[in-house]
Design a protein around this motif. Structure first.
Motif, PDB file in Angstrom:
ATOM      1  N   LYS A 110      -4.290  -3.317  -4.199  1.00 33.57           N
ATOM      2  CA  LYS A 110      -4.965  -3.785  -3.865  1.00 33.57           C
ATOM      3  C   LYS A 110      -4.593  -2.038  -2.363  1.00 33.57           C
ATOM      4  N   LYS A 111      -3.820  -2.349  -1.505  1.00 35.26           N
ATOM      5  CA  LYS A 111      -3.360  -0.884  -1.098  1.00 35.26           C
ATOM      6  C   LYS A 111      -2.997   0.038  -1.698  1.00 35.26           C
ATOM      7  N   ASN A 112      -2.980   0.051  -3.192  1.00 31.00           N
ATOM      8  CA  ASN A 112      -2.496   1.118  -3.961  1.00 31.00           C
ATOM      9  C   ASN A 112      -1.205   1.511  -2.795  1.00 31.00           C
ATOM     10  N   VAL A 113      -0.378   1.038  -2.551  1.00 26.23           N
ATOM     11  CA  VAL A 113       1.800   1.259  -2.138  1.00 26.23           C
ATOM     12  C   VAL A 113       2.206   1.021  -3.979  1.00 26.23           C
ATOM     13  N   ALA A 114       3.292   1.304  -4.251  1.00 23.79           N
ATOM     14  CA  ALA A 114       3.977   1.282  -5.132  1.00 23.79           C
ATOM     15  C   ALA A 114       5.003  -0.032  -4.568  1.00 23.79           C
ATOM     16  N   LEU A 115       5.264  -1.299  -5.714  1.00 26.80           N
ATOM     17  CA  LEU A 115       6.374  -2.189  -5.129  1.00 26.80           C
ATOM     18  C   LEU A 115       6.688  -2.342  -6.405  1.00 26.80           C
TER      19      LEU A 115
ATOM     20  N   GLU B  72      18.004   0.225   9.385  1.00 28.73           N
ATOM     21  CA  GLU B  72      18.051   2.137   8.850  1.00 28.73           C
ATOM     22  C   GLU B  72      17.355   2.949   8.454  1.00 28.73           C
ATOM     23  N   SER B  73      17.281   3.981   8.399  1.00 27.24           N
ATOM     24  CA  SER B  73      16.039   4.281   8.373  1.00 27.24           C
ATOM     25  C   SER B  73      15.963   4.840   6.728  1.00 27.24           C
ATOM     26  N   ASN B  74      14.673   5.778   6.463  1.00 29.05           N
ATOM     27  CA  ASN B  74      14.338   5.891   4.442  1.00 29.05           C
ATOM     28  C   ASN B  74      14.456   7.462   4.851  1.00 29.05           C
ATOM     29  N   GLU B  75      14.795   7.839   4.390  1.00 26.33           N
ATOM     30  CA  GLU B  75      14.689   9.736   4.805  1.00 26.33           C
ATOM     31  C   GLU B  75      13.338   9.805   3.844  1.00 26.33           C
ATOM     32  N   PRO B  76      12.845  10.764   4.191  1.00 20.95           N
ATOM     33  CA  PRO B  76      12.265  11.754   5.040  1.00 20.95           C
ATOM     34  C   PRO B  76      11.779  10.929   5.916  1.00 20.95           C
ATOM     35  N   GLN B  77      11.242   9.475   5.624  1.00 22.44           N
ATOM     36  CA  GLN B  77      10.101   8.621   5.931  1.00 22.44           C
ATOM     37  C   GLN B  77       9.879   7.300   5.772  1.00 22.44           C
ATOM     38  N   GLY B  78      10.230   6.076   6.411  1.00 17.84           N
ATOM     39  CA  GLY B  78      10.315   4.681   6.249  1.00 17.84           C
ATOM     40  C   GLY B  78      11.511   3.977   6.786  1.00 17.84           C
ATOM     41  N   THR B  79      10.968   3.416   6.749  1.00 20.04           N
ATOM     42  CA  THR B  79      12.211   1.853   6.782  1.00 20.04           C
ATOM     43  C   THR B  79      13.228   1.123   5.790  1.00 20.04           C
TER      44      THR B  79
ATOM     45  N   PRO C 242      33.033 -11.620  -0.632  1.00 21.26           N
ATOM     46  CA  PRO C 242      32.187 -11.144  -2.294  1.00 21.26           C
ATOM     47  C   PRO C 242      30.610 -11.438  -1.095  1.00 21.26           C
ATOM     48  N   ALA C 243      30.232 -10.669  -1.191  1.00 23.04           N
ATOM     49  CA  ALA C 243      28.881 -10.441  -0.934  1.00 23.04           C
ATOM     50  C   ALA C 243      27.703  -9.755  -1.697  1.00 23.04           C
ATOM     51  N   LEU C 244      26.062  -9.803  -1.728  1.00 21.78           N
ATOM     52  CA  LEU C 244      25.640  -9.731  -1.917  1.00 21.78           C
ATOM     53  C   LEU C 244      24.511  -8.973  -0.892  1.00 21.78           C
ATOM     54  N   GLN C 245      23.911  -7.407  -1.379  1.00 25.80           N
ATOM     55  CA  GLN C 245      23.390  -6.822  -0.554  1.00 25.80           C
ATOM     56  C   GLN C 245      22.163  -6.288  -1.274  1.00 25.80           C
ATOM     57  N   VAL C 246      20.692  -7.153  -0.448  1.00 25.02           N
ATOM     58  CA  VAL C 246      19.579  -6.594  -0.661  1.00 25.02           C
ATOM     59  C   VAL C 246      18.982  -5.776   0.428  1.00 25.02           C
ATOM     60  N   ARG C 247      18.386  -4.680   0.026  1.00 23.48           N
ATOM     61  CA  ARG C 247      17.382  -3.597   1.298  1.00 23.48           C
ATOM     62  C   ARG C 247      16.108  -3.462  -0.035  1.00 23.48           C
ATOM     63  N   VAL C 248      15.085  -3.061   1.707  1.00 26.35           N
ATOM     64  CA  VAL C 248      14.049  -3.574   0.956  1.00 26.35           C
ATOM     65  C   VAL C 248      13.904  -2.158   2.184  1.00 26.35           C
ATOM     66  N   THR C 249      12.960  -1.028   0.781  1.00 23.33           N
ATOM     67  CA  THR C 249      12.665   0.436   1.265  1.00 23.33           C
ATOM     68  C   THR C 249      11.739   0.238   1.360  1.00 23.33           C
ATOM     69  N   ASP C 250      10.734   1.166   2.656  1.00 23.69           N
ATOM     70  CA  ASP C 250       9.786   2.196   2.726  1.00 23.69           C
ATOM     71  C   ASP C 250       9.439   3.204   2.337  1.00 23.69           C
TER      72      ASP C 250
ATOM     73  N   PRO D  87       1.464   3.262   4.802  1.00 23.90           N
ATOM     74  CA  PRO D  87      -0.296   3.672   3.847  1.00 23.90           C
ATOM     75  C   PRO D  87       0.293   4.335   2.998  1.00 23.90           C
ATOM     76  N   VAL D  88      -1.313   4.004   2.578  1.00 25.07           N
ATOM     77  CA  VAL D  88      -1.675   4.193   0.604  1.00 25.07           C
ATOM     78  C   VAL D  88      -1.084   5.119   0.213  1.00 25.07           C
ATOM     79  N   GLY D  89      -0.226   4.791  -0.841  1.00 25.12           N
ATOM     80  CA  GLY D  89       0.462   5.666  -1.306  1.00 25.12           C
ATOM     81  C   GLY D  89       1.733   5.797  -1.428  1.00 25.12           C
ATOM     82  N   GLY D  90       1.915   5.031  -0.609  1.00 25.02           N
ATOM     83  CA  GLY D  90       3.338   4.880  -0.218  1.00 25.02           C
ATOM     84  C   GLY D  90       4.612   3.804  -1.422  1.00 25.02           C
ATOM     85  N   SER D  91       5.690   3.783  -1.172  1.00 21.28           N
ATOM     86  CA  SER D  91       6.516   2.627  -2.041  1.00 21.28           C
ATOM     87  C   SER D  91       7.302   1.642  -1.466  1.00 21.28           C
TER      88      SER D  91
END
Ligand SMILES: Nc1ncnc2c1ncn2[C@@H]1O[C@H](COP(=O)(O)OP(=O)(O)OP(=O)(O)O)[C@@H](O)[C@H]1O
Ligand SMILES: [Mg+2]
Length: 473
Positions: A317-322, A452-459, A392-400, A356-360
Motif C-alpha cells: 500500500k505504501k509502495n515500499v519493498a519488503l 546502526e546507520s544504514n548507509e547512505p540512508q536509513g536505520t 552460539p546465537a542468531l542475529q536478525v537485522r531489520v534494515t530500512d 518514504p514511498v519507494g524505499g525498502s
C-alpha cells in the motif's frame, strides 16, 4: 557543659591530658635511664594517678640491708609512704630519710596542669662521720661499722646539683610535652574531620536510599495503575469494537454509505485504542516482572516470514519493498514464538512507518556468536571473568532506507513514550511504546538490541538472540 565547649574539649583534649599519651612510655624509660647514668641518683616517674611509668637506678645496698631488719624496715616504709604522698605544688620539695639521705619530689606540669611527678633519691649530701641517731633509734641493734661502710657507697649529690637537675629535667619534659601535645592535637583534629565527613556521607547515603525507595514505590504504583486502568479499559472497548463491527456488517439494518464510513472509523479507531491498551498492559507486566515467556524451540525463518506476510499488504500500500532473507540451515532458537513475532512485527512496522514511498525494508537472519554472560563460577572474587565462552546465537537485522535515527537519539528511543520528533504536527502516528516493549522482550530472551546507520540512508536494528538461555548448554 554546652555542646560546643564539649566538642572543643574533646578536640583539644581539655582536662583529660595524660602523660602517657603525650610521651611514649619507651621515651620516658630512656630519659630516666640517661638521667641516672649522668648523675648516679635513682629516679622514678609517676603519672597523675600515681602509676609508676619509668624508673632507673637500683636500690642502694644500704637500703637492701636495712629492709631485712625489722625496726629499720618499718622506718623506711614510713618514709617511702610519705614521699609518695608528698605534694610538691608547682615546684619541688625535699624529704629527709632516717638514713640521713634525701628524696626530692618534683611536679611534672604542662600548661598549668599537673600531669605527674618525678622522685629523685635517695641520695646523700656527704658521708656522715657517725651513724645517724634516727637510724639507731629505729634499729638499736644496728651494726654501726657495716652501716657506715654502706653509707659510704650511697649515691651522692649536693642539694644545689639536684635543684639544677630537676630544673633541667622539667624544662626538657616541657619541650617534649609540647611537641607531643601538638602531634596529638593534629591527629585528633584529623580524626574529628574524618568522623565528620563520614557522618555527612552516611546522612547523604541515607537520604539517597530514602529517595530511591520512594521512587521505587512510585514506580510500582505507576505500574499497578497502568495495569488496572488498561485492564478496565479493555472490556468496554471490546464491546465498542464488536458492536461497531456488527453495525458495519449491517446486522442491525442497512446503513447509508456515510453511516457505514462513520461506523468504520469508530471500529478502526477502537482497534487502534485496543492496540495501545494492550501495549500498556504488556509494558506494565514487563516492568513488574509478571510477564511469563512461554519458551520452546522455534524457527526464526518461520517467525520472520510470518511477519513479512502480515505486513506485506501495508508495504504494498505504501509502495515500499519488503523482503525477508534468511540463511539456509540456521539452528533453531529457544524462545517465546508469540513474543518474538511481536518484537519483529514492531520493528518492521516502525521501519515501514519511517520509510518514504519507494524505499525498502529488509529482514535478514544469520548465525553469529554472543559473548556469554559469565556465570558465578567463572568470576573470581573481584568479578573479573577468566573464562567467558562465546555462545552460539542468531542475529536478525531489520534494515530500512527511511529517515534514520540520529546518533544522540539511539539510546533514548527505547524509553517508554519517547519519540524522536515529539511535536504534535508529527506525521507518523503511534505512542512511543513499541520499542520499550521490544527492548524488554529481547532482554527477556537474554539477547541484545542496538541501532546502526544504514548507509547512505536509513536505520538498521540489530537483534542478537542466544540459541539457549545462559547456563544452559
Ligand atoms: N526505523 C526507524 N526509523 C526512524 N525512526 C525510528 C525507527 N524506529 C523507531 N524510530 C523512532 O523511535 C521512536 C520510538 O519508536 P516506538 O516504536 O517506540 O514508538 P512509535 O512507533 O512512535 O509508537 P508505537 O510503536 O507505540 O506505535 C519513533 O517514534 C521514531 O521517532
Ligand atoms: Mg513503533
Amino acid at each position: 557543659m554546652s555542646d560546643v565547649t564539649q566538642r572543643l574539649e574533646e578536640l583539644t583534649l581539655g582536662t583529660r591530658l595524660r602523660l602517657e599519651e603525650l610521651i611514649p612510655r619507651e621515651s620516658l624509660v630512656d630519659l630516666t635511664a640517661s638521667y641516672h647514668e649522668l648523675f648516679g641518683v635513682p629516679l622514678k616517674v609517676f603519672d597523675g594517678s600515681g602509676k609508676l611509668l619509668a624508673e632507673a637506678g637500683p636500690a642502694p645496698s644500704l637500703y637492701v640491708w636495712l629492709a631485712s631488719l625489722r625496726g629499720a624496715r618499718a622506718a623506711l616504709e614510713y618514709v617511702v609512704d610519705h614521699v609518695k604522698q608528698l605534694d610538691p605544688g608547682a615546684g619541688d620539695v625535699s624529704y629527709p630519710c632516717v638514713t640521713g639521705a634525701s628524696y626530692r619530689v618534683s611536679a611534672i606540669q604542662y600548661e598549668g596542669r599537673r600531669l605527674g611527678r618525678v622522685i629523685f633519691g635517695p641520695y646523700l649530701g656527704a658521708v656522715p662521720a657517725e651513724v645517724p641517731p634516727e637510724l639507731l633509734l629505729a634499729e638499736p641493734d644496728l651494726d654501726p661499722a657495716r652501716a657506715l661502710a654502706l653509707l659510704a657507697e650511697m649515691p651522692r649529690a649536693r642539694e644545689e646539683t639536684i635543684t639544677q637537675v630537676v630544673a633541667h629535667l622539667r624544662r626538657g619534659l616541657e619541650i617534649i610535652l609540647f611537641s607531643g601535645h601538638k602531634a596529638l592535637l593534629t591527629s585528633n583534629m584529623h580524626l574529628a574531620s574524618v568522623k565528620e565527613s563520614f557522618k555527612e556521607l552516611q546522612a547523604k547515603n541515607q537520604s539517597l536510599q530514602e529517595a530511591f525507595d520512594r521512587l521505587k514505590e512510585l514506580d510500582r504504583l505507576k505500574s499497578n495503575f497502568l495495569a488496572t486502568v488498561s485492564h478496565e479499559l479493555r472490556t468496554p472497548l471490546t464491546s465498542i469494537i464488536g458492536y461497531s463491527e456488527m453495525l458495519h456488517e449491517g446486522l442491525a439494518g442497512e446503513l447509508t454509505g456515510e453511516q457505514r464510513d462513520f461506523v468504520g472509523t469508530i471500529k478502526e479507531k477502537g482497534e487502534q485504542l485496543l492496540e495501545l491498551i494492550k501495549g500498556l498492559l504488556d509494558l506494565s507486566k514487563l516492568e513488574s516482572g509478571t510477564m511469563s515467556l512461554r519458551k520452546s524451540e522455534l524457527s526464526i525463518a518461520e517467525t520472520l516470514n510470518e511477519v513479512g506476510s502480515t505486513l506485506a499488504p501495508a508495504a504494498r500500500k505504501k509502495n515500499v519493498a519488503l523482503s525477508v532473507q534468511v540463511s539456509a540451515g540456521l539452528p533453531r532458537l529457544w524462545g517465546d514464538a508469540e513474543r518474538l513475532r511481536q518484537v519483529f512485527l514492531n520493528l518492521t512496522e516502525n521501519a515501514l512507518k519511517f520509510t518514504p514511498v519507494g524505499g525498502s525494508v529488509t529482514l535478514s537472519a544469520t548465525a553469529t556468536e554472543l559473548a556469554a554472560t559469565a556465570t558465578e563460577d567463572e568470576e573470581d572474587d573481584d568479578g573479573a571473568v577468566f573464562f567467558a565462552a562465546k555462545r552460539p546465537a542468531l542475529q536478525v537485522r531489520v534494515t530500512d532506507t527511511g529517515i534514520g535515527i540520529p546518533e544522540a537519539e539511539r539510546s533514548k528511543v527505547f524509553d517508554a513514550f519517547y519519540q524522536v520528533d515529539g511535536s504534535s504536527t508529527r506525521e507518523a502516528g503511534g505512542t512511543g511504546l513499541g520499542l520499550s516493549i521490544v527492548k524488554r522482550l529481547v532482554d527477556g530472551h537474554d539477547g541484545t538490541i542496538s541501532i546502526e546507520s544504514n548507509e547512505p540512508q536509513g536505520t538498521v536494528f540489530v537483534i542478537t538472540l542466544p540459541l539457549q538461555r545462559a547456563g544452559q548448554r
